[in-house]
Structure formats: C-alpha cells, structure tokens
Scaffold this motif. Structure first.
Motif, mmCIF file in Angstrom:
data_model
loop_
_atom_site.group_PDB
_atom_site.id
_atom_site.type_symbol
_atom_site.label_atom_id
_atom_site.label_comp_id
_atom_site.label_asym_id
_atom_site.label_seq_id
_atom_site.Cartn_x
_atom_site.Cartn_y
_atom_site.Cartn_z
ATOM 1 N N UNK A 51 35.165 33.490 53.056
ATOM 2 C CA UNK A 51 35.804 34.356 52.066
ATOM 3 C C UNK A 51 36.584 33.440 51.142
ATOM 4 N N UNK A 52 36.374 33.583 49.847
ATOM 5 C CA UNK A 52 37.040 32.710 48.875
ATOM 6 C C UNK A 52 38.554 32.892 48.978
ATOM 7 N N UNK A 53 39.280 31.766 49.013
ATOM 8 C CA UNK A 53 40.740 31.798 49.136
ATOM 9 C C UNK A 53 41.403 32.384 47.902
ATOM 10 N N UNK A 54 42.354 33.273 48.136
ATOM 11 C CA UNK A 54 43.216 33.787 47.069
ATOM 12 C C UNK A 54 44.322 32.756 46.870
ATOM 13 N N UNK A 55 44.416 32.199 45.657
ATOM 14 C CA UNK A 55 45.406 31.168 45.376
ATOM 15 C C UNK A 55 46.731 31.740 44.897
ATOM 16 N N UNK A 56 46.667 32.763 44.052
ATOM 17 C CA UNK A 56 47.872 33.335 43.470
ATOM 18 C C UNK A 56 47.494 34.660 42.815
ATOM 19 N N UNK A 57 48.491 35.472 42.538
ATOM 20 C CA UNK A 57 48.261 36.752 41.874
ATOM 21 C C UNK A 57 49.551 37.176 41.195
ATOM 22 N N UNK A 58 49.420 38.050 40.200
ATOM 23 C CA UNK A 58 50.607 38.548 39.530
ATOM 24 C C UNK A 58 50.259 39.505 38.417
ATOM 25 N N UNK A 59 51.259 39.794 37.618
ATOM 26 C CA UNK A 59 51.093 40.644 36.440
ATOM 27 C C UNK A 59 51.599 39.850 35.252
ATOM 28 N N UNK A 105 50.413 49.322 44.707
ATOM 29 C CA UNK A 105 49.059 49.228 45.269
ATOM 30 C C UNK A 105 48.450 47.850 44.998
ATOM 31 N N UNK A 106 48.630 47.312 43.786
ATOM 32 C CA UNK A 106 48.105 45.984 43.447
ATOM 33 C C UNK A 106 48.767 44.918 44.318
ATOM 34 N N UNK A 107 50.082 44.968 44.435
ATOM 35 C CA UNK A 107 50.802 43.977 45.243
ATOM 36 C C UNK A 107 50.396 44.062 46.708
ATOM 37 N N UNK A 108 50.220 45.276 47.219
ATOM 38 C CA UNK A 108 49.802 45.456 48.613
ATOM 39 C C UNK A 108 48.393 44.903 48.841
ATOM 40 N N UNK A 109 47.491 45.164 47.891
ATOM 41 C CA UNK A 109 46.115 44.662 48.010
ATOM 42 C C UNK A 109 46.101 43.134 48.002
ATOM 43 N N UNK A 110 46.915 42.528 47.151
ATOM 44 C CA UNK A 110 46.984 41.064 47.087
ATOM 45 C C UNK A 110 47.565 40.491 48.378
ATOM 46 N N UNK A 111 48.622 41.121 48.902
ATOM 47 C CA UNK A 111 49.234 40.649 50.148
ATOM 48 C C UNK A 111 48.238 40.742 51.304
ATOM 49 N N UNK A 112 47.478 41.817 51.343
ATOM 50 C CA UNK A 112 46.466 41.992 52.372
ATOM 51 C C UNK A 112 45.383 40.924 52.243
ATOM 52 N N UNK A 113 44.903 40.734 51.029
ATOM 53 C CA UNK A 113 43.831 39.755 50.776
ATOM 54 C C UNK A 113 44.269 38.333 51.108
#
Length: 172
Positions: A84-92, A68-76
């Motif tokens: 809308x503020x740019x998403x630069x990176x995400x992870x765990x 769910x977290x990975x899907x939300x990040x991919x969507x965002x």
C-alpha cells in the motif's frame, strides 16, 4: 479519501497547478492522469518525489467534511504494508481550501497493463498474494469499502530480492 472527488486539474482560481508550489510545500511537476487531480510533485524542502492528490474544496466546506477528511487521513496513515503506497502528508490548502494528500511516488504501470500480456502462473500467484497483503493491511487499519480494480493497482520494480516486482495499492 476517495478517487471520486469531482476535482479536476485546476486550483480554485481555475489556473493549472502544474508548475506551481501547492500548499507551500509541494512543487507540482505534471498531471499523472488525464482529467484527474493526481500530480507528480516533489517536496520543496527535500526534493522527495511524491504523488499529490488535490481534491474538491467542497468536500471540506463544513465542519462535518473537515472532520471526515481528517479522520480518513488518520486512518490511512495507520496502514502498514509494502503493498500500500505510504501516505506522506495531508492537509487543507489555506489559499484554495482544497484538501490534499501526498503519497510516496511509485514508478510503475497498472496491473491491468501488465496483465494485458500473458503472465506466468507464478507471477499471477505472486501478484494476487501481494494484493491480498495490501488489502488485509487496509482492513486491519480500519479502512473499509475499498474498491479496487486491476487498473488501480500498480506494478513496480521490487525493492527486495526474491520477487521480480512489487504490486502496490495507491490511494483509496
């Protein structure tokens, strides 16, 4: 990605994140909101400023949560809007298990703070048009259920001529 995470300003060890390097790539400078998990940070390799959101590890404690977290990040990451503020990176984070995401840093004030003093009609119209553009971009990317208040939206100096300010939606 929700701002209602239950996380606080400490890593899983209970130590404050300010002054540390998080996830091996983000130098955490300071907390941005009292009692929250949003930090001013910079990318170690480039010095690029960002806003770093660190969430509760319980959100990704099982496969369902991680997916769910990975899907939300991919969507965002698909959202394309100057409002809308740019998403630069995400992870765990491997150490703490905490999910995180880094956003472009916006130096501004909340729309609520800006609207606390009377605004000219043209500025109100411009702010609402910019918010509508950002919300439409979120919807077009498939981001659903956005809850937004004037305290959430940010007003910053415009990067473009023709508008004295830019209204942006931070993380959602």
């Amino acid at each position: 990605m929700s701002r209602r995470s239950g996380a606080d300003d400490r890593g899983s060890s209970g130590a404050s994140l300010a002054g540390s390097v998080f996830a091996g790539q983000w130098r955490v400078l300071r907390r941005l909101r009292a009692g929250g998990s949003l930090y001013a940070a910079e990318q170690v390799s480039t010095g690029r400023p960002c806003a770093l959101r660190v969430l509760d590890p319980a959100l990704v404690a099982d496969d369902r949560g991680r997916v769910a977290f990975e899907a939300a990040c991919a969507l965002r990451a698909k959202v394309a809007s100057d409002h809308v503020v740019d998403l630069l990176d995400a992870g765990i984070d491997r150490k703490s298990g905490a999910p995180w995401f880094a956003l472009a840093f916006v130096d501004g004030q909340s729309l609520a703070a800006r609207a606390a003093t009377p605004m000219p009609f043209d500025d109100v119209h411009e702010a609402l048009a910019q918010l509508a553009h950002g919300l439409d971009a979120l919807r077009a990317a498939g981001v659903a259920g956005v809850s937004l208040t004037a305290s959430d939206a940010l007003v910053a100096k415009s990067r473009y001529s023709g508008s004295p300010f830019s209204v942006v939606i931070p993380d959602v």
